[in-house]
Write a protein that holds these residues in place. Sequence first.
Motif, PDB file in Angstrom:
ATOM      1  N   GLU A 121       0.815  -1.211   0.000  1.00 59.82           N
ATOM      2  CA  GLU A 121       0.000   0.000   0.000  1.00 59.82           C
ATOM      3  C   GLU A 121       0.849   1.262   0.000  1.00 59.82           C
ATOM      4  OE1 GLU A 121      -4.007  -1.197   2.315  1.00 59.82           O
ATOM      5  OE2 GLU A 121      -2.168  -1.505   3.435  1.00 59.82           O
ATOM      6  N   ASP A 122       2.160   1.130   0.224  1.00 62.03           N
ATOM      7  CA  ASP A 122       2.995   2.344   0.196  1.00 62.03           C
ATOM      8  C   ASP A 122       3.622   2.563  -1.191  1.00 62.03           C
ATOM      9  OD1 ASP A 122       4.657   0.165   0.610  1.00 62.03           O
ATOM     10  OD2 ASP A 122       5.800   1.051   2.254  1.00 62.03           O
ATOM     11  N   GLN A 221      12.753  11.400  -6.415  1.00 60.11           N
ATOM     12  CA  GLN A 221      12.034  12.503  -5.803  1.00 60.11           C
ATOM     13  C   GLN A 221      10.585  12.119  -5.544  1.00 60.11           C
ATOM     14  OE1 GLN A 221      11.544  15.950  -8.279  1.00 60.11           O
ATOM     15  NE2 GLN A 221      11.520  17.331  -6.542  1.00 60.11           N
ATOM     16  N   SER A 223       6.797  13.916  -4.564  1.00 56.65           N
ATOM     17  CA  SER A 223       6.139  15.224  -4.525  1.00 56.65           C
ATOM     18  C   SER A 223       4.647  15.022  -4.326  1.00 56.65           C
ATOM     19  CB  SER A 223       6.411  15.980  -5.827  1.00 56.65           C
ATOM     20  OG  SER A 223       6.105  15.169  -6.934  1.00 56.65           O
TER      21      SER A 223
ATOM     22  N   ASP B 117       3.609   1.023 -13.924  1.00 54.56           N
ATOM     23  CA  ASP B 117       2.485   1.901 -13.628  1.00 54.56           C
ATOM     24  C   ASP B 117       2.821   3.374 -13.849  1.00 54.56           C
ATOM     25  OD1 ASP B 117      -0.108   1.962 -12.941  1.00 54.56           O
ATOM     26  OD2 ASP B 117       0.151   1.397 -10.853  1.00 54.56           O
ATOM     27  N   ARG B 129       5.298   7.836 -11.201  1.00 51.32           N
ATOM     28  CA  ARG B 129       4.236   6.896 -10.862  1.00 51.32           C
ATOM     29  C   ARG B 129       3.692   7.281  -9.493  1.00 51.32           C
ATOM     30  NH1 ARG B 129       5.743   2.958  -7.561  1.00 51.32           N
ATOM     31  NH2 ARG B 129       4.168   1.589  -8.406  1.00 51.32           N
ATOM     32  N   LEU B 131       2.515   6.882  -5.595  1.00 49.93           N
ATOM     33  CA  LEU B 131       2.928   6.185  -4.383  1.00 49.93           C
ATOM     34  C   LEU B 131       1.824   6.372  -3.348  1.00 49.93           C
ATOM     35  CD1 LEU B 131       6.540   7.664  -4.185  1.00 49.93           C
ATOM     36  CD2 LEU B 131       5.931   5.384  -4.982  1.00 49.93           C
ATOM     37  N   MET B 132       1.854   5.565  -2.302  1.00 45.55           N
ATOM     38  CA  MET B 132       0.923   5.732  -1.185  1.00 45.55           C
ATOM     39  C   MET B 132      -0.527   5.859  -1.675  1.00 45.55           C
ATOM     40  SD  MET B 132       2.786   5.801   1.673  1.00 45.55           S
ATOM     41  CE  MET B 132       1.742   6.616   2.858  1.00 45.55           C
ATOM     42  N   GLN B 133      -0.934   4.962  -2.565  1.00 43.10           N
ATOM     43  CA  GLN B 133      -2.318   4.927  -3.045  1.00 43.10           C
ATOM     44  C   GLN B 133      -2.752   6.260  -3.668  1.00 43.10           C
ATOM     45  OE1 GLN B 133      -4.751   2.028  -1.829  1.00 43.10           O
ATOM     46  NE2 GLN B 133      -2.737   1.126  -1.987  1.00 43.10           N
ATOM     47  N   GLY B 134      -1.818   6.923  -4.336  1.00 44.89           N
ATOM     48  CA  GLY B 134      -2.162   8.158  -5.027  1.00 44.89           C
ATOM     49  C   GLY B 134      -1.969   9.406  -4.191  1.00 44.89           C
ATOM     50  N   ARG B 135      -1.550   9.248  -2.943  1.00 45.90           N
ATOM     51  CA  ARG B 135      -1.371  10.428  -2.097  1.00 45.90           C
ATOM     52  C   ARG B 135      -0.047  11.139  -2.401  1.00 45.90           C
ATOM     53  NH1 ARG B 135      -2.215   7.963   3.655  1.00 45.90           N
ATOM     54  NH2 ARG B 135      -2.486  10.077   4.412  1.00 45.90           N
ATOM     55  N   LEU B 136       0.853  10.465  -3.095  1.00 48.77           N
ATOM     56  CA  LEU B 136       2.143  11.028  -3.462  1.00 48.77           C
ATOM     57  C   LEU B 136       2.491  10.635  -4.885  1.00 48.77           C
ATOM     58  CD1 LEU B 136       4.686  10.222  -0.608  1.00 48.77           C
ATOM     59  CD2 LEU B 136       3.850  12.471  -1.254  1.00 48.77           C
ATOM     60  N   THR B 137       3.395  11.412  -5.484  1.00 51.85           N
ATOM     61  CA  THR B 137       3.932  11.068  -6.797  1.00 51.85           C
ATOM     62  C   THR B 137       5.427  10.821  -6.634  1.00 51.85           C
ATOM     63  OG1 THR B 137       2.315  12.503  -7.834  1.00 51.85           O
ATOM     64  CG2 THR B 137       4.207  11.887  -9.161  1.00 51.85           C
ATOM     65  N   GLY B 138       5.934   9.786  -7.268  1.00 55.30           N
ATOM     66  CA  GLY B 138       7.359   9.484  -7.201  1.00 55.30           C
ATOM     67  C   GLY B 138       7.985   9.561  -8.580  1.00 55.30           C
ATOM     68  N   ARG B 235     -12.940  -1.236  -4.709  1.00 62.20           N
ATOM     69  CA  ARG B 235     -12.654  -2.630  -4.348  1.00 62.20           C
ATOM     70  C   ARG B 235     -12.848  -2.959  -2.850  1.00 62.20           C
ATOM     71  NH1 ARG B 235     -10.533  -7.323  -7.139  1.00 62.20           N
ATOM     72  NH2 ARG B 235     -10.573  -8.805  -5.461  1.00 62.20           N
ATOM     73  N   GLN B 271      -6.183   2.397  -8.774  1.00 66.67           N
ATOM     74  CA  GLN B 271      -6.947   1.217  -9.192  1.00 66.67           C
ATOM     75  C   GLN B 271      -8.424   1.555  -9.391  1.00 66.67           C
ATOM     76  OE1 GLN B 271      -4.846   1.315  -6.644  1.00 66.67           O
ATOM     77  NE2 GLN B 271      -3.465  -0.435  -6.668  1.00 66.67           N
ATOM     78  N   VAL B 273      -9.501   4.953  -9.849  1.00 65.16           N
ATOM     79  CA  VAL B 273      -9.575   6.109 -10.744  1.00 65.16           C
ATOM     80  C   VAL B 273      -9.515   5.701 -12.220  1.00 65.16           C
ATOM     81  CG1 VAL B 273      -8.350   8.213 -11.449  1.00 65.16           C
ATOM     82  CG2 VAL B 273      -8.780   7.772  -9.029  1.00 65.16           C
ATOM     83  N   GLU B 295      -8.054  15.335  -6.955  1.00 65.11           N
ATOM     84  CA  GLU B 295      -7.243  15.709  -8.116  1.00 65.11           C
ATOM     85  C   GLU B 295      -7.962  15.464  -9.431  1.00 65.11           C
ATOM     86  OE1 GLU B 295      -3.824  13.315  -7.322  1.00 65.11           O
ATOM     87  OE2 GLU B 295      -3.970  14.174  -5.304  1.00 65.11           O
TER      88      GLU B 295
END
Lengths: 256, 321
Positions: A121-122, A221, A223, B117, B129, B131-138, B235, B271, B273, B295
């Motif tokens: 989940e992370d 990075q 963000s 992804d 892509r 991260l954290m179920q869409g709470r972050l972008t990496g 889900r 998943q 969205v 978003e």
Amino acid sequence: MKMIVAIKQVPGRDAPVHIDAVGKWIVESGLEYALNEPDAYALEEALQIKEKHGGEVVVLSAGPERVGTTIREALAKGADRAIHILCDDLGSRDALGVARLLAAAAKQENPDLILTGLQSEDLGLGQTGVIVAELLGFPHATMILRIEKTETGVEVKRELEEGWFQTVQLPTPAVLTMQSGGTKLRYATLMGIKRAKTKEVKRLAAADLAVDAVPVVVLEQTSMPKKKKSTQMLTGTPKEAAAALVEKLRFEVRVL
Amino acid sequence: MSRILVVIEQRSGKIARISWEALAAAQRLGSPDSITAVVLGAQEEAVSAEIAAKALGTVLRVEHPLLARYTADGFILALQQLIQNEGPALVVLPHTYQVRDYAPALAARFGEVLIGDVVSIGEGPVFTRQLMQGRLTGTYRHTGTGPCFVSVQSGAFPADLPPAALATIATFRPTLDPAQIRARPGEPYRASSQAVDLATAQVIVGVGRGIKAAENLPPIQELAAVLGAELAASRPVCDNGWLPMDRQVGSSGQTVAPKLYIAVGISGAIQHVVGMQTSRCIVAINKDSDAPIFEVADYGIVGDQLDLIPALTEAIKAVKR
């Protein structure tokens, strides 16, 4: 059947997310952690197989000292014993690097099955189980909802896209990554929590497993996500916000 | 010139949109001449001809009787041989369930890691892509010495490929032995006749884990009734048995594009969205102002659905009267 369940400790779903000073990951101090939910389904499936056919369920997890609490949780739910790969630099390893640690520890156990959740989940990479299979030379299948034991191995129900499924037969040893929702998760009982305290947790140092830790893919990075649309936020009391939305739906979206 | 392989996924001769999107993503990484599209199967003449009409250099038919039905072993072995033969700098794949099943192992065979992804590509190249179920972008960068494996998320790269002169079509025959295929896959099937077809609904009210319990469903069902809407779910709601599986929207459920989608207590993990992002209007109602669902939403209300939903139902009733 001897089963290894690879589990991951992840930040809790409601944990606040703040990007760290170097912009590489999130601030971890003060974060609440939990068992990765897809891994909870993998554990549940293993426990049910053991109840039906006998065998042993060994929980395997890599991470720093704090991961111990999640390992105890899995033991409280019914796993027999655990292996904790102590590793403080999990975040700097890529999926292959983490899988190498898990595969090295799993190999020593000669399991019939290795189960894990389909993704975390992370990071949400969804690769660890498949790479572990590759490193060990085991066959694998992903997005599994149900496992049945057969004469020579296992028969699994695999989820495909758009409501399709497929039955796949695999010889064991094999690696399966579990999809959520195939079964109901159990809670740890008081008795289970008590018993977990005396169950064996073998501690392995990541360095002792002597695997390559140099990443070939780097998370440079992190963000906050960029907005795809300009969202109009409607505020006020519930009544006011509802009235504002109805107004929009009538005159701008024209669906009312 | 660094070469790019794009793996096209086809089922019974039909190419899914996400494969065209993978081809579109490849166009951002190199010139059309450098792109080779790859189709795996037993006999892929028609599909190959369809692909050859797009802007790319070559279409490679990777053919073997053992590739007629997908197995991870078969696909990994065939692609391994192809990649060794072609030596591409990049391998671009559509992020489908099938790719998720074999690509991580294929990359590992080269000592590489799939960047999966991917939702956008930047200068470098760098790949972003969620991260954290869409709470972050990496943002990820490939630092390995072998080919860089990338899979692209559905809907992230518009598949508007210009027509072009016919590309060359060639065939590659991998060496496969039946004994190397360890899995015995069965025919795909549907669980039951899909009772609910959400794809035709004009208005959908989708509920997520944020509703906390099945007991909180009735006011939401009333809202759906007032709107003449179908009820859908993410889900976790179906996993918990709050709503049946055939109401699930997202990568493992149905894909919908109604005129109006009201997301109640849905955090907005990718998943879900991918299954509703093309809705004409998205309304998000969520307690968490940072929830990624905002978003993609056109309108957002931050608050407790227990208060908001009845208020909304009343307000709609009032204008419908």
